[in-house]
Design a protein around this motif. Structure first.
Motif, PDB file in Angstrom:
ATOM      1  N   ARG A 173     -12.851  -0.714  -6.316  1.00 49.54           N
ATOM      2  CA  ARG A 173     -12.852  -1.966  -7.090  1.00 49.54           C
ATOM      3  C   ARG A 173     -12.210  -1.756  -8.458  1.00 49.54           C
ATOM      4  O   ARG A 173     -11.516  -2.639  -8.966  1.00 49.54           O
ATOM      5  N   ARG A 174     -12.420  -0.601  -9.056  1.00 51.14           N
ATOM      6  CA  ARG A 174     -11.829  -0.314 -10.373  1.00 51.14           C
ATOM      7  C   ARG A 174     -10.301  -0.294 -10.327  1.00 51.14           C
ATOM      8  O   ARG A 174      -9.649  -0.508 -11.338  1.00 51.14           O
ATOM      9  N   ASN A 175      -9.755  -0.045  -9.164  1.00 50.00           N
ATOM     10  CA  ASN A 175      -8.299   0.058  -9.017  1.00 50.00           C
ATOM     11  C   ASN A 175      -7.730  -1.099  -8.186  1.00 50.00           C
ATOM     12  O   ASN A 175      -6.690  -0.957  -7.549  1.00 50.00           O
ATOM     13  N   ALA A 176      -8.404  -2.235  -8.228  1.00 50.13           N
ATOM     14  CA  ALA A 176      -8.030  -3.362  -7.362  1.00 50.13           C
ATOM     15  C   ALA A 176      -6.599  -3.832  -7.602  1.00 50.13           C
ATOM     16  O   ALA A 176      -5.857  -4.100  -6.647  1.00 50.13           O
ATOM     17  N   ALA A 177      -6.181  -3.943  -8.861  1.00 47.10           N
ATOM     18  CA  ALA A 177      -4.836  -4.446  -9.158  1.00 47.10           C
ATOM     19  C   ALA A 177      -3.766  -3.500  -8.619  1.00 47.10           C
ATOM     20  O   ALA A 177      -2.784  -3.936  -7.996  1.00 47.10           O
ATOM     21  N   SER A 178      -3.946  -2.217  -8.859  1.00 52.53           N
ATOM     22  CA  SER A 178      -2.977  -1.228  -8.381  1.00 52.53           C
ATOM     23  C   SER A 178      -2.924  -1.195  -6.856  1.00 52.53           C
ATOM     24  O   SER A 178      -1.847  -1.089  -6.257  1.00 52.53           O
ATOM     25  N   ILE A 179      -4.078  -1.291  -6.220  1.00 47.47           N
ATOM     26  CA  ILE A 179      -4.135  -1.280  -4.762  1.00 47.47           C
ATOM     27  C   ILE A 179      -3.413  -2.493  -4.189  1.00 47.47           C
ATOM     28  O   ILE A 179      -2.650  -2.391  -3.219  1.00 47.47           O
ATOM     29  N   GLY A 211      -7.054  11.714  -3.991  1.00 44.89           N
ATOM     30  CA  GLY A 211      -7.455  10.440  -4.547  1.00 44.89           C
ATOM     31  C   GLY A 211      -6.939   9.224  -3.814  1.00 44.89           C
ATOM     32  O   GLY A 211      -6.473   9.283  -2.675  1.00 44.89           O
ATOM     33  N   ILE A 212      -7.024   8.119  -4.504  1.00 43.70           N
ATOM     34  CA  ILE A 212      -6.694   6.824  -3.914  1.00 43.70           C
ATOM     35  C   ILE A 212      -5.237   6.743  -3.511  1.00 43.70           C
ATOM     36  O   ILE A 212      -4.900   6.189  -2.458  1.00 43.70           O
ATOM     37  N   ALA A 264      -9.763   4.893   0.846  1.00 44.05           N
ATOM     38  CA  ALA A 264      -8.535   4.221   0.402  1.00 44.05           C
ATOM     39  C   ALA A 264      -7.597   3.987   1.574  1.00 44.05           C
ATOM     40  O   ALA A 264      -6.956   2.933   1.678  1.00 44.05           O
ATOM     41  N   SER A 265      -7.522   4.961   2.467  1.00 39.27           N
ATOM     42  CA  SER A 265      -6.664   4.812   3.642  1.00 39.27           C
ATOM     43  C   SER A 265      -7.185   3.727   4.573  1.00 39.27           C
ATOM     44  O   SER A 265      -6.411   2.944   5.132  1.00 39.27           O
ATOM     45  N   SER A 266      -8.509   3.662   4.734  1.00 42.81           N
ATOM     46  CA  SER A 266      -9.117   2.605   5.555  1.00 42.81           C
ATOM     47  C   SER A 266      -8.797   1.234   4.982  1.00 42.81           C
ATOM     48  O   SER A 266      -8.458   0.295   5.713  1.00 42.81           O
ATOM     49  N   LEU A 267      -8.910   1.121   3.662  1.00 42.12           N
ATOM     50  CA  LEU A 267      -8.610  -0.151   3.005  1.00 42.12           C
ATOM     51  C   LEU A 267      -7.146  -0.518   3.186  1.00 42.12           C
ATOM     52  O   LEU A 267      -6.806  -1.676   3.474  1.00 42.12           O
ATOM     53  N   ALA A 268      -6.268   0.466   3.022  1.00 43.25           N
ATOM     54  CA  ALA A 268      -4.827   0.222   3.182  1.00 43.25           C
ATOM     55  C   ALA A 268      -4.507  -0.225   4.600  1.00 43.25           C
ATOM     56  O   ALA A 268      -3.704  -1.139   4.814  1.00 43.25           O
ATOM     57  N   LEU A 269      -5.141   0.411   5.566  1.00 47.23           N
ATOM     58  CA  LEU A 269      -4.928   0.046   6.974  1.00 47.23           C
ATOM     59  C   LEU A 269      -5.274  -1.422   7.200  1.00 47.23           C
ATOM     60  O   LEU A 269      -4.502  -2.170   7.820  1.00 47.23           O
TER      61      LEU A 269
END
Length: 240
Positions: free
Chosen positions: A91-97, A180-181, A209-214
């Motif tokens: 959540r802290r890196n939501a914009a970058s993600i 990391g992310i 992070a990989s799960s989220l990206a998928l």
């Protein structure tokens, strides 16, 4: 022989063969740690060799293989657990993600479509290749909706995943992305579930992070692939 022939005709054959080969391939990979012996890659090669050597048809194998394919969907849902465990950091890196996923989705589509256009491929093939970086269940539906060939898409997705899981970490290390992310996002967005399995080996945050990206890449690609592919096709037609 008749007993063996009857067993081959049952779904149990495809399931048993797949699980046995993968278990052996996983053991080999765990003991050697050699990236080129990735269990998915080894399993594909060994199963194809077995079917060719024995003369067993793909249709016979897929009586059980299709049952395994069915569980791809629930497996994606199960990725919610690592996401929950690392929710605060993500959540802290939501914009970058978000920015990374949008870029990855566009890049994944364009990198498949442009070479195919330059080689003079037809719309059906291009539609089949476009969702190559998305997990198989989503990719097949995206390809089908654009007039592609879902079985071809599934094959390309698996090859993309294996290539990304094997070569991806080497490339990421070469450019200084090792944890990391960022590491997880790169593998998940480029090589979906197979890349995610590799990211989990790196660490919990990388796996999450990989799960989220998928998941996000699948959603974004399903939305932008049809208009983007149509735009690229029009561009190719006008340029030609």
């Amino acid at each position: 022989m008749s007993g063996i022939g009857s067993f081959v005709q049952t779904p149990l054959f495809g399931i048993a063969l797949t699980l046995a080969v993968y278990a052996c391939a996983r053991l080999l990979y765990d003991r050697t740690g050699f990236l080129l012996l990735h269990p998915v890659l080894v399993s594909i090669v060994v199963i194809v060799a077995i079917l060719e050597f024995t003369g067993i048809s793909y249709n016979d194998y897929m009586r059980g293989g299709s049952i395994i394919v069915f569980f791809l969907g629930p497996a994606v849902v199960a990725l919610g657990l690592p996401l929950y465990e690392e929710l605060v950091a993500l959540r802290r890196n939501a914009a970058s993600i978000t920015a990374a996923i949008l870029f990855a989705s566009v890049t994944g589509i364009v990198s498949a479509v442009l070479p195919a256009l330059l080689l003079g491929s037809g719309r059906e093939l291009i539609a089949s290749l476009a969702p190559k970086s998305v997990t198989t269940p989503i990719a097949m539906e995206v390809a089908r909706g654009m007039g592609g060939i879902p079985p071809l898409t599934a094959s390309v997705v698996v090859l993309t995943g294996v290539f990304g899981a094997v070569v991806g970490p080497l490339i990421l290390r070469a450019v200084g992305v090792v944890e990391g992310i960022a590491f997880g996002l790169a593998l998940g967005a480029a090589s979906h579930g197979i890349g995610t399995a590799r990211a989990v080996e790196q660490g919990g945050l990388e796996g999450a992070a990989s799960s989220l990206a998928l998941c996000l890449n699948g959603i974004v690609t399903s939305l932008i692939a049809p208009p983007l592919v149509s735009l690229l096709l029009r561009f190719g037609s006008s340029a030609g």
